[in-house]
Enzyme design. Structure first.
Site, short mmCIF file in Angstrom:
data_model
loop_
_atom_site.label_atom_id
_atom_site.label_comp_id
_atom_site.label_asym_id
_atom_site.label_seq_id
_atom_site.Cartn_x
_atom_site.Cartn_y
_atom_site.Cartn_z
N LYS A 193 165.08 50.71 29.60
CA LYS A 193 165.04 50.79 31.06
C LYS A 193 165.68 49.66 31.83
O LYS A 193 166.71 49.78 32.45
CB LYS A 193 163.88 51.04 31.63
CG LYS A 193 163.72 51.30 33.28
CD LYS A 193 162.31 51.73 33.55
CE LYS A 193 162.47 52.32 34.95
NZ LYS A 193 161.05 52.68 35.61
N GLU A 199 162.64 43.81 21.70
CA GLU A 199 162.65 44.62 20.38
C GLU A 199 163.91 45.27 20.15
O GLU A 199 164.49 45.45 19.00
CB GLU A 199 161.23 45.27 20.18
CG GLU A 199 160.02 44.46 20.22
CD GLU A 199 159.62 44.30 21.81
OE1 GLU A 199 158.25 43.98 21.63
OE2 GLU A 199 160.17 44.45 22.67
N GLY A 252 158.62 54.78 31.65
CA GLY A 252 159.04 54.70 30.44
C GLY A 252 158.37 55.91 29.61
O GLY A 252 158.73 56.53 28.94
N ARG A 253 156.90 55.91 29.75
CA ARG A 253 156.23 56.89 29.14
C ARG A 253 156.22 58.46 29.44
O ARG A 253 156.06 59.28 28.96
CB ARG A 253 154.83 56.62 29.01
CG ARG A 253 154.01 56.37 30.31
CD ARG A 253 152.88 55.62 30.24
NE ARG A 253 152.01 55.30 31.33
CZ ARG A 253 152.38 54.37 31.94
NH1 ARG A 253 153.19 53.29 31.76
NH2 ARG A 253 151.72 53.99 33.04
N GLU A 338 147.79 53.94 28.04
CA GLU A 338 148.79 53.01 29.12
C GLU A 338 148.51 53.52 30.52
O GLU A 338 148.58 52.58 31.18
CB GLU A 338 150.15 53.14 28.56
CG GLU A 338 150.97 51.85 29.13
CD GLU A 338 152.44 51.63 28.37
OE1 GLU A 338 152.53 51.07 27.44
OE2 GLU A 338 153.19 52.17 28.86
N HIS A 369 139.17 66.53 5.93
CA HIS A 369 138.75 65.61 4.64
C HIS A 369 138.79 64.21 4.66
O HIS A 369 138.66 63.44 3.81
CB HIS A 369 139.73 66.24 3.45
CG HIS A 369 139.63 67.56 3.08
ND1 HIS A 369 138.86 68.24 2.17
CD2 HIS A 369 140.32 68.63 3.45
CE1 HIS A 369 138.74 69.35 2.23
NE2 HIS A 369 139.94 69.72 2.85
N LYS A 479 153.42 39.98 25.59
CA LYS A 479 154.88 39.81 25.38
C LYS A 479 155.21 38.43 26.09
O LYS A 479 156.17 37.70 25.39
CB LYS A 479 155.53 40.81 26.13
CG LYS A 479 155.73 42.06 25.62
CD LYS A 479 156.65 42.87 26.58
CE LYS A 479 156.48 44.35 26.15
NZ LYS A 479 157.47 45.35 26.89
#
Length: 506
Positions: A193, A199, A252-253, A338, A369, A479
């Protein structure tokens, strides 16, 4: 006013699931709904079954009263009108405009951006940039989780371009993508964005270096930027004609529907991506225009609040009985935790109860399982969502899919009914809640509606809790400290200092 409603809710009787079904022969009609997406241009349907939750008439009436007390209608209207619904950052949240449902101005801008993206996608597919077999998509958080989920769900039958989504700064993730790609036929999509995410930008630089080392003369010529900061992308070296912008008001999400969906369109082709948007728009319109219990995301939020606030459930489990939806629990973790992992209300006052539960899950039948022992006989009460599709995603013996669905439906029945035994180790208490979301098929349209449902469910929960689901300051502190470590010269606690010394970072 909301406090009084919560006090009313806390004082209501809590009948068992068996008692609820015995007392109300119309329970299934009330709480299980088939949602039709639309006409032949947006085909498909999804069944939402919340009948195996503990919602009863008294709780439903009180939750509808709570929605009125927290001005659900007003906050929903503000969301769709493009008004500020993220007060801490002074922003709107206009992801629905990307699907064509929102303010007229924002929808028009989204249409322009989509037209630009469609033109680039179709040009690449036609060979305008030479042979393109692979796309390495670097992003993190919503810029990676959404594309990875959508591509895994919808492109298994053969992608037009093979997409490799890389989010982790760990070089092993990028090297794994390199091993599958030929640099001469690979493009790079950089999704950020702000176009400053460390990263993502570090990974992008490494992809360019890999291209150069393998003889690509102009690696920047094979880059597409997906960003709300086009000027930053230009400064970094991307040609203006290959920058796909999106609005600052798209979080973002919630950004899969914007240019962040470029890798999805590259894998599927534009017509399928457009159908994906249409499916989400169908859910948007339902959420915008439907009130009370009939509103499917709001109904789910009523149950969510029942279990977190009234029954003290700290987690909610999501199990996809469809391999194509294996990444859905990971996606929902970010979307829900978030968004609603907050401790203050919109007005800044402390939240007076628990907010988002911990979202977790897996894939059936593998999870049966592994973790289902705790769900059936453990001391934790865990509401479960089962998600499946009637139509299989494979061409094998139909027994595969029949056994898969039989297990899915059996688990919900077993959690509810339980089983008595004179041997305590073999006894199942039952009365354990679940909801089932059953798609007719996993198609772009139904998948779009499914994701939009969960977005609106998350928003509805936030309104009932009176919190802001659109900021995420909790992500930033770690961060900031990582940047301090990179710069050096900052003292930390003895444990952290020792770890830095051992890793050779200090």
């Amino acid at each position: 006013m909301s406090e009084a409603v919560w006090n009313k809710l806390k004082g209501l009787p809590k009948p068992t699931l068996a008692e609820l079904f015995d007392a109300d022969g119309g329970r299934l009609d009330l709480l299980a709904t088939r949602f039709e997406l639309g006409d032949e241009t947006c085909p498909g349907a999804i069944r939402f079954d919340w009948s195996k939750t503990h919602l009863d008439a008294a709780h439903i009436a009180a939750f509808e009263e709570l929605a009125e007390a927290t001005d659900f209608a007003g906050r929903r209207a503000a969301l769709f009108a493009g008004e500020i619904v993220n007060p801490t950052e002074g922003r709107a949240a206009e992801h629905t405009a990307q699907r064509g449902v929102g303010s007229e101005e924002s929808v028009a801008l989204a249409f322009e951006n989509h037209a630009r993206m469609a033109a680039i996608v179709e040009a690449i597919h036609r060979g305008a940039m030479g042979e393109v077999k692979h796309l390495i998509h670097v992003g993190i958080g919503g810029s990676a989780l959404g594309p990875a989920l959508a591509i895994d769900a919808l492109a298994r039958d053969g992608a037009m371009v093979e997409v490799h989504v890389v989010s982790n700064i760990d070089g092993c993730a990028l090297e794994a993508a390199f091993a599958k790609c030929d640099p001469a036929t690979t493009m790079l999509a950089v999704a950020s964005k702000t176009f400053t995410t460390i990263e993502t930008m570090t990974n992008a630089e490494s992809v360019l270096s890999w291209m150069r080392e393998h003889g690509v003369q102009d690696p920047y010529g094979r880059v597409v930027a997906l960003t709300a900061a086009p000027e930053k992308a230009i400064e970094w070296g991307v040609d203006e004609t290959r920058i796909l912008p999106f609005s600052e008001s798209v979080g973002g999400r919630y950004s899969l529907w914007s240019s962040i969906g470029f890798p999805v369109a590259m894998a599927l082709g534009w017509p399928d991506f457009a159908e994906f948007l249409d499916g989400a728009a169908a859910m948007d319109i339902h959420f915008r225009d439907t009130n009370g219990l009939a509103n499917l995301p709001l109904r789910a939020a009523f149950a969510d609040q029942y279990y977190t606030r009234l029954r003290g459930c700290q987690t909610r489990a999501v199990f996809a009985y469809d391999e194509r939806l294996a990444l859905l629990p990971d996606y929902l973790q970010q979307l829900e935790m978030e968004s609603n992992g907050k401790s203050v209300k919109v007005d800044g006052s402390p939240v007076d109860g628990p907010t988002a539960p911990i979202t977790w899950g897996g894939v059936g039948t593998d999870a049966q399982h592994a973790v289902f022992q705790l769900l059936h006989q453990g001391t934790n009460l865990v509401p479960v969502d089962f998600i499946a599709a009637i139509a299989p995603g494979d061409d094998l013996n139909p027994a595969h899919h029949r056994i898969l669905l039989s297990n899915c439906f059996a688990q919900g029945a077993a959690l509810m009914a339980g089983k008595a035994s004179e041997d305590p180790a073999r006894a199942y208490s039952g009365d354990r809640p679940s909801a089932t979301i059953l798609l007719d098929e996993v198609s772009p349209a139904t998948f779009g509606a499914l994701i939009a449902f969960h977005e609106h469910r998350t928003f509805a929960n936030a309104v009932l809790m009176e919190i802001n689901p659109f900021d995420q300051f909790g992500v930033e502190l770690g961060k900031e400290i990582a940047k301090q470590i990179e710069k050096g010269g900052t003292a930390f606690d003895p444990s952290t200092e020792a770890l830095l010394q051992l890793a050779g970072i200090a």
